[in-house]
Design a protein around this motif. Structure first.
Motif, PDB file in Angstrom:
ATOM      1  N   SER A 200     -50.099   9.305  -5.158  1.00  0.00           N
ATOM      2  CA  SER A 200     -48.945   8.322  -4.317  1.00  0.00           C
ATOM      3  C   SER A 200     -48.056   9.106  -4.569  1.00  0.00           C
ATOM      4  CB  SER A 200     -48.368   6.956  -4.924  1.00  0.00           C
ATOM      5  OG  SER A 200     -47.790   7.377  -6.555  1.00  0.00           O
TER       6      SER A 200
ATOM      7  N   ASP B  63     -43.642   2.796 -16.116  1.00  0.00           N
ATOM      8  CA  ASP B  63     -43.188   1.300 -16.399  1.00  0.00           C
ATOM      9  C   ASP B  63     -43.247   1.796 -18.371  1.00  0.00           C
ATOM     10  OD1 ASP B  63     -43.078  -0.133 -14.305  1.00  0.00           O
ATOM     11  OD2 ASP B  63     -44.792  -0.654 -14.014  1.00  0.00           O
TER      12      ASP B  63
ATOM     13  N   ASP C 272     -45.102   2.312 -11.301  1.00  0.00           N
ATOM     14  CA  ASP C 272     -46.692   2.466 -11.469  1.00  0.00           C
ATOM     15  C   ASP C 272     -46.999   0.573 -10.544  1.00  0.00           C
ATOM     16  OD1 ASP C 272     -47.485   5.187 -12.985  1.00  0.00           O
ATOM     17  OD2 ASP C 272     -47.351   4.545 -14.386  1.00  0.00           O
ATOM     18  N   ASP C 273     -46.051  -0.169 -11.965  1.00  0.00           N
ATOM     19  CA  ASP C 273     -46.496  -1.901 -11.795  1.00  0.00           C
ATOM     20  C   ASP C 273     -47.645  -2.031 -12.496  1.00  0.00           C
ATOM     21  OD1 ASP C 273     -46.140  -4.390 -10.357  1.00  0.00           O
ATOM     22  OD2 ASP C 273     -47.791  -4.132  -9.785  1.00  0.00           O
TER      23      ASP C 273
ATOM     24  N   SER D  50     -49.559  -4.459 -14.801  1.00  0.00           N
ATOM     25  CA  SER D  50     -49.540  -6.217 -14.687  1.00  0.00           C
ATOM     26  C   SER D  50     -48.373  -6.553 -15.791  1.00  0.00           C
ATOM     27  CB  SER D  50     -51.074  -6.250 -15.434  1.00  0.00           C
ATOM     28  OG  SER D  50     -51.394  -6.078 -16.613  1.00  0.00           O
TER      29      SER D  50
ATOM     30  N   ASN E 287     -44.941  -7.528 -14.052  1.00  0.00           N
ATOM     31  CA  ASN E 287     -44.969  -8.710 -13.804  1.00  0.00           C
ATOM     32  C   ASN E 287     -44.091  -9.867 -15.208  1.00  0.00           C
ATOM     33  OD1 ASN E 287     -44.189 -10.718 -11.617  1.00  0.00           O
ATOM     34  ND2 ASN E 287     -46.260 -10.842 -11.328  1.00  0.00           N
TER      35      ASN E 287
ATOM     36  N   THR F 164     -40.459  -1.911  -9.916  1.00  0.00           N
ATOM     37  CA  THR F 164     -41.226  -1.082 -10.150  1.00  0.00           C
ATOM     38  C   THR F 164     -41.225  -0.222  -8.753  1.00  0.00           C
ATOM     39  OG1 THR F 164     -42.695   0.051 -11.181  1.00  0.00           O
ATOM     40  CG2 THR F 164     -42.694  -2.210 -10.710  1.00  0.00           C
ATOM     41  N   TRP F 165     -42.074   0.934  -8.938  1.00  0.00           N
ATOM     42  CA  TRP F 165     -42.090   1.283  -7.809  1.00  0.00           C
ATOM     43  C   TRP F 165     -44.040   1.184  -7.954  1.00  0.00           C
ATOM     44  CZ3 TRP F 165     -40.812   2.739  -3.056  1.00  0.00           C
ATOM     45  CH2 TRP F 165     -41.577   4.049  -2.714  1.00  0.00           C
ATOM     46  N   VAL F 166     -44.510   0.267  -6.788  1.00  0.00           N
ATOM     47  CA  VAL F 166     -45.882   0.197  -6.467  1.00  0.00           C
ATOM     48  C   VAL F 166     -46.682   1.541  -6.537  1.00  0.00           C
ATOM     49  CG1 VAL F 166     -47.726  -1.567  -6.263  1.00  0.00           C
ATOM     50  CG2 VAL F 166     -45.950  -2.553  -6.221  1.00  0.00           C
ATOM     51  N   GLN F 167     -47.209   2.133  -7.488  1.00  0.00           N
ATOM     52  CA  GLN F 167     -48.614   3.329  -6.607  1.00  0.00           C
ATOM     53  C   GLN F 167     -49.726   2.039  -6.310  1.00  0.00           C
ATOM     54  OE1 GLN F 167     -48.760   6.610  -8.364  1.00  0.00           O
ATOM     55  NE2 GLN F 167     -48.497   5.936 -10.604  1.00  0.00           N
TER      56      GLN F 167
ATOM     57  N   GLY G  79     -46.589   4.935  -1.761  1.00  0.00           N
ATOM     58  CA  GLY G  79     -46.248   3.380  -2.152  1.00  0.00           C
ATOM     59  C   GLY G  79     -45.072   2.369  -2.042  1.00  0.00           C
TER      60      GLY G  79
ATOM     61  N   ILE H 159     -40.689  -2.446  -5.301  1.00  0.00           N
ATOM     62  CA  ILE H 159     -41.257  -4.103  -5.701  1.00  0.00           C
ATOM     63  C   ILE H 159     -39.685  -4.482  -6.330  1.00  0.00           C
ATOM     64  CG2 ILE H 159     -42.797  -4.414  -7.543  1.00  0.00           C
ATOM     65  CD1 ILE H 159     -43.513  -6.577  -5.900  1.00  0.00           C
TER      66      ILE H 159
END
Length: 339
Positions: A164, A250, A278-279, A281, A284, A292-295, A326, A329
């Motif tokens: 990413s 994360d 990474d985001d 699981s 959340n 976090t930053w979503v890959q 990415g 969130i």
């Protein structure tokens, strides 16, 4: 039959019991082989009754194909690696391949394990969050062994990779934290040898400089919860501690939250902001609630498998380096933007 029960059943035993040749038994268990449906059903029925299972090793020696794809992961403590492995295994299985897993100790040098990998008859190799030395890069190219790096890149462009946009992610996180009114940011790095950690730090620090904010504090968490907790304690014990922490993944951010919230009694999202990358699981989960930053892992895996397929079909295919977008969130571990 008594003698057969004391040892593994062979294709010779099945052939004798079914009244066919060994080559017919082999064809009965080879997809696409020329054999009548009646004979194939007969042979498989006899084989099942005798408890026979074909040897993949023997088949690979015959057809010179192992149908094995090697995957290297730096351990499975990080759920991001587990999710990547699960997705890769599923995609490769759909292509008719099986996975041979090689696990390193976290993020160490791949050279020792590469010696072992090259002794196996893998048809291609995927390195998850692991680098490849120039020596083994050259050796793999000489052997015609397709290699793709997932979530990591080499300093050279001779190896295909999928990542990413780590630089853009680090920059966006810095801008978000400064816009939220933070005065002193800090970065908790992974390993210095990791291109992902370096790129995230580069984007983060450059954006801080562009916006005229104070230089970020820095420590290293070595990609683990335990080391990230130590790094957080060191940073928070400084005369002027940070009011925002950006952790390079994360798992380290969860370690940082353990310290600032669990040990120091601070409220994440109010007294201090903590951001990961990474985001996974767990990010959340209500008790963690990590910004976090979503890959885009699904897209990263799809591209990785697609490149492996291309290289298997065309050994002269040029290496490609993909960088995917990415997104940030926002959850409860950070303050809202100021204004």
């Amino acid at each position: 039959m008594a003698d057969i029960n004391r040892r593994a059943v062979t294709s010779y035993d099945v052939a004798k019991a079914a009244g066919v040749s060994q080559s017919v038994v082999s064809r009965a268990f080879t997809e696409g082989a020329k054999i009548s449906a009646v004979t194939k059903e007969k042979v498989r029925k006899v084989a099942a009754e005798m408890g026979y299972r074909p040897s993949f090793i023997a088949q690979s020696l015959i057809n010179r194909r192992s149908n094995l794809i090697g995957i290297v992961v730096p351990g499975l403590m990080n759920p991001f690696y587990s999710a990547a492995l699960d997705a890769l295994s599923h995609k490769l299985h759909q292509m008719g391949y099986r996975v041979l897993l090689f696990s390193m100790f976290r993020d160490d040098d791949t050279d020792p394990i590469m010696e072992e990998i090259l002794r196996h008859r893998v048809e291609a190799l995927i390195l998850v969050s692991s680098s490849l030395s120039s020596h083994f890069d050259e050796e793999c190219r000489m052997l015609g062994l397709p290699v793709v790096l997932l979530n990591r890149k080499n300093d050279s462009d001779t190896v295909s990779s999928v990542t990413s946009d780590n630089v853009a992610g680090g920059a966006a996180i810095a801008e978000y934290l400064i816009n939220a009114g933070h005065q002193q940011l800090a970065f908790i790095a992974g390993r210095d040898s990791s291109s992902t950690s370096r790129d995230r730090e580069t984007g983060f620090c450059q954006k801080i400089s562009d916006l005229g904010a104070p230089v970020a504090l820095r420590d290293s968490g070595m990609w683990t919860i335990e080391e990230a907790m130590k790094a957080t304690r060191r940073l928070m014990s400084l005369p002027t501690p940070p009011d925002a922490l950006f952790c390079a993944n994360d798992m380290m951010a969860i370690g940082a939250l353990n310290v600032v919230s669990g040990e120091m009694g601070m409220k994440a999202g109010k007294d201090i902001s903590v951001i990961g990358f990474d985001d996974i699981s767990m990010a959340n989960w209500p008790l963690i609630n990590l910004t976090t930053w979503v890959q885009p892992l699904a897209e990263m895996v799809d591209l990785t498998v697609s490149m492996i397929k291309s290289q298997l079909e065309n050994s002269a295919a040029e290496p490609v380096q993909y960088i995917l977008k990415g997104k940030l969130i926002v959850r409860g571990s950070t303050r809202n933007r100021a204004g």
